[in-house]
Design a protein around this motif. Sequence first.
Motif, PDB file in Angstrom:
ATOM      1  N   PRO A  51       0.800  -1.230   0.000  1.00 33.51           N
ATOM      2  CA  PRO A  51       0.000   0.000   0.000  1.00 33.51           C
ATOM      3  C   PRO A  51       0.831   1.278   0.000  1.00 33.51           C
ATOM      4  O   PRO A  51       0.327   2.330  -0.404  1.00 33.51           O
ATOM      5  CB  PRO A  51      -0.857  -0.120   1.268  1.00 33.51           C
ATOM      6  N   ALA A  52       2.091   1.218   0.394  1.00 35.15           N
ATOM      7  CA  ALA A  52       2.931   2.421   0.366  1.00 35.15           C
ATOM      8  C   ALA A  52       3.095   2.933  -1.065  1.00 35.15           C
ATOM      9  O   ALA A  52       3.256   4.138  -1.279  1.00 35.15           O
ATOM     10  CB  ALA A  52       4.296   2.137   0.991  1.00 35.15           C
ATOM     11  N   VAL A  53       3.032   2.054  -2.046  1.00 35.84           N
ATOM     12  CA  VAL A  53       3.085   2.441  -3.454  1.00 35.84           C
ATOM     13  C   VAL A  53       1.671   2.490  -4.040  1.00 35.84           C
ATOM     14  O   VAL A  53       1.292   3.462  -4.687  1.00 35.84           O
ATOM     15  CB  VAL A  53       3.978   1.477  -4.272  1.00 35.84           C
ATOM     16  N   GLY A  54       0.892   1.451  -3.804  1.00 40.29           N
ATOM     17  CA  GLY A  54      -0.436   1.332  -4.399  1.00 40.29           C
ATOM     18  C   GLY A  54      -1.400   2.444  -4.043  1.00 40.29           C
ATOM     19  O   GLY A  54      -2.314   2.754  -4.823  1.00 40.29           O
ATOM     20  N   GLN A  55      -1.206   3.089  -2.890  1.00 37.65           N
ATOM     21  CA  GLN A  55      -2.107   4.172  -2.485  1.00 37.65           C
ATOM     22  C   GLN A  55      -2.087   5.348  -3.460  1.00 37.65           C
ATOM     23  O   GLN A  55      -2.999   6.161  -3.476  1.00 37.65           O
ATOM     24  CB  GLN A  55      -1.751   4.668  -1.085  1.00 37.65           C
ATOM     25  N   PHE A  56      -1.058   5.416  -4.295  1.00 35.22           N
ATOM     26  CA  PHE A  56      -0.927   6.541  -5.223  1.00 35.22           C
ATOM     27  C   PHE A  56      -1.594   6.290  -6.571  1.00 35.22           C
ATOM     28  O   PHE A  56      -1.577   7.163  -7.435  1.00 35.22           O
ATOM     29  CB  PHE A  56       0.553   6.902  -5.418  1.00 35.22           C
ATOM     30  N   ILE A  57      -2.162   5.098  -6.761  1.00 39.61           N
ATOM     31  CA  ILE A  57      -2.856   4.820  -8.020  1.00 39.61           C
ATOM     32  C   ILE A  57      -4.246   5.439  -7.963  1.00 39.61           C
ATOM     33  O   ILE A  57      -5.045   5.125  -7.082  1.00 39.61           O
ATOM     34  CB  ILE A  57      -2.955   3.312  -8.298  1.00 39.61           C
ATOM     35  N   VAL A  58      -4.502   6.320  -8.907  1.00 36.31           N
ATOM     36  CA  VAL A  58      -5.819   6.937  -9.065  1.00 36.31           C
ATOM     37  C   VAL A  58      -6.291   6.533 -10.453  1.00 36.31           C
ATOM     38  O   VAL A  58      -5.826   7.067 -11.464  1.00 36.31           O
ATOM     39  CB  VAL A  58      -5.744   8.475  -8.907  1.00 36.31           C
ATOM     40  N   HIS A  59      -7.164   5.550 -10.491  1.00 38.96           N
ATOM     41  CA  HIS A  59      -7.612   4.993 -11.769  1.00 38.96           C
ATOM     42  C   HIS A  59      -8.988   4.362 -11.548  1.00 38.96           C
ATOM     43  O   HIS A  59      -9.204   3.718 -10.517  1.00 38.96           O
ATOM     44  CB  HIS A  59      -6.607   3.936 -12.248  1.00 38.96           C
ATOM     45  N   VAL A  66      -5.537   2.302   1.127  1.00 42.24           N
ATOM     46  CA  VAL A  66      -5.176   3.200   2.218  1.00 42.24           C
ATOM     47  C   VAL A  66      -3.926   2.640   2.874  1.00 42.24           C
ATOM     48  O   VAL A  66      -3.851   1.454   3.190  1.00 42.24           O
ATOM     49  CB  VAL A  66      -6.322   3.299   3.249  1.00 42.24           C
ATOM     50  N   CYS A  67      -2.960   3.495   3.048  1.00 45.00           N
ATOM     51  CA  CYS A  67      -1.727   3.135   3.746  1.00 45.00           C
ATOM     52  C   CYS A  67      -1.776   3.828   5.109  1.00 45.00           C
ATOM     53  O   CYS A  67      -1.981   5.040   5.181  1.00 45.00           O
ATOM     54  CB  CYS A  67      -0.509   3.597   2.945  1.00 45.00           C
ATOM     55  N   GLU A  68      -1.608   3.076   6.143  1.00 43.54           N
ATOM     56  CA  GLU A  68      -1.651   3.616   7.502  1.00 43.54           C
ATOM     57  C   GLU A  68      -0.267   4.085   7.937  1.00 43.54           C
ATOM     58  O   GLU A  68       0.741   3.606   7.447  1.00 43.54           O
ATOM     59  CB  GLU A  68      -2.152   2.547   8.480  1.00 43.54           C
ATOM     60  N   GLY A  69      -0.234   5.011   8.862  1.00 41.62           N
ATOM     61  CA  GLY A  69       1.020   5.416   9.489  1.00 41.62           C
ATOM     62  C   GLY A  69       1.747   6.525   8.776  1.00 41.62           C
ATOM     63  O   GLY A  69       1.174   7.287   7.997  1.00 41.62           O
ATOM     64  N   ALA A  70       3.046   6.591   9.041  1.00 42.14           N
ATOM     65  CA  ALA A  70       3.887   7.689   8.554  1.00 42.14           C
ATOM     66  C   ALA A  70       3.965   7.774   7.030  1.00 42.14           C
ATOM     67  O   ALA A  70       4.235   8.844   6.495  1.00 42.14           O
ATOM     68  CB  ALA A  70       5.287   7.562   9.135  1.00 42.14           C
ATOM     69  N   PHE A  71       3.730   6.662   6.340  1.00 44.08           N
ATOM     70  CA  PHE A  71       3.827   6.667   4.880  1.00 44.08           C
ATOM     71  C   PHE A  71       2.484   6.900   4.192  1.00 44.08           C
ATOM     72  O   PHE A  71       2.389   6.847   2.968  1.00 44.08           O
ATOM     73  CB  PHE A  71       4.477   5.381   4.377  1.00 44.08           C
ATOM     74  N   GLN A  74      -1.863  10.935   3.332  1.00 43.77           N
ATOM     75  CA  GLN A  74      -2.461  12.018   4.100  1.00 43.77           C
ATOM     76  C   GLN A  74      -1.433  12.713   5.000  1.00 43.77           C
ATOM     77  O   GLN A  74      -1.638  13.838   5.423  1.00 43.77           O
ATOM     78  CB  GLN A  74      -3.622  11.501   4.964  1.00 43.77           C
ATOM     79  N   GLU A  75      -0.326  12.043   5.265  1.00 49.94           N
ATOM     80  CA  GLU A  75       0.731  12.594   6.113  1.00 49.94           C
ATOM     81  C   GLU A  75       1.833  13.288   5.304  1.00 49.94           C
ATOM     82  O   GLU A  75       2.756  13.852   5.876  1.00 49.94           O
ATOM     83  CB  GLU A  75       1.374  11.484   6.956  1.00 49.94           C
ATOM     84  N   LEU A  76       1.743  13.234   3.985  1.00 51.83           N
ATOM     85  CA  LEU A  76       2.799  13.742   3.112  1.00 51.83           C
ATOM     86  C   LEU A  76       2.433  15.100   2.516  1.00 51.83           C
ATOM     87  O   LEU A  76       1.264  15.491   2.491  1.00 51.83           O
ATOM     88  CB  LEU A  76       3.071  12.728   1.997  1.00 51.83           C
ATOM     89  N   ASP A  77       3.428  15.770   1.993  1.00 49.16           N
ATOM     90  CA  ASP A  77       3.249  17.060   1.346  1.00 49.16           C
ATOM     91  C   ASP A  77       2.287  16.916   0.163  1.00 49.16           C
ATOM     92  O   ASP A  77       2.484  16.039  -0.695  1.00 49.16           O
ATOM     93  CB  ASP A  77       4.610  17.571   0.862  1.00 49.16           C
ATOM     94  N   PRO A  78       1.249  17.748   0.091  1.00 54.51           N
ATOM     95  CA  PRO A  78       0.256  17.629  -0.993  1.00 54.51           C
ATOM     96  C   PRO A  78       0.852  17.720  -2.397  1.00 54.51           C
ATOM     97  O   PRO A  78       0.399  17.028  -3.309  1.00 54.51           O
ATOM     98  CB  PRO A  78      -0.709  18.787  -0.729  1.00 54.51           C
TER      99      PRO A  78
END
Length: 121
Positions: A51-59, A66-71, A74-78
Amino acid sequence: MARCDEGYLCEVCGEDVGNISDSDLYLRFVIGELDPERLHTTPERHIRCNPAVGQFIVHPDFEPLVCEGAFSKQELDPEYVQQRETLVSRGFERLREIEAEGPEGDITSYPLPEAIAKYRR
């Protein structure tokens, strides 16, 4: 059973990664994050098992992860999240194209253009 007879097993869930469009390994290769020299020695995973990679797929054909935690995105720079979503989503779309074309082609043609340029440097 020989590894080639087993196919590519996910190091997370242990199940077969049967389609290139489900492959975290090939997704990372296509977007320029996995050196071609390491492709055959790097463990495979389903995209959904990373999920650390897969959460970025918008298709539309990919159920959001959803990736939980620090990665978590939602916790990263927009701005970083937007750039990452664009790249990883393009990579996912490329995997779908490869799958539709049939993956028998030249593997060096799989990556996105900017990844090919990076690999050639």
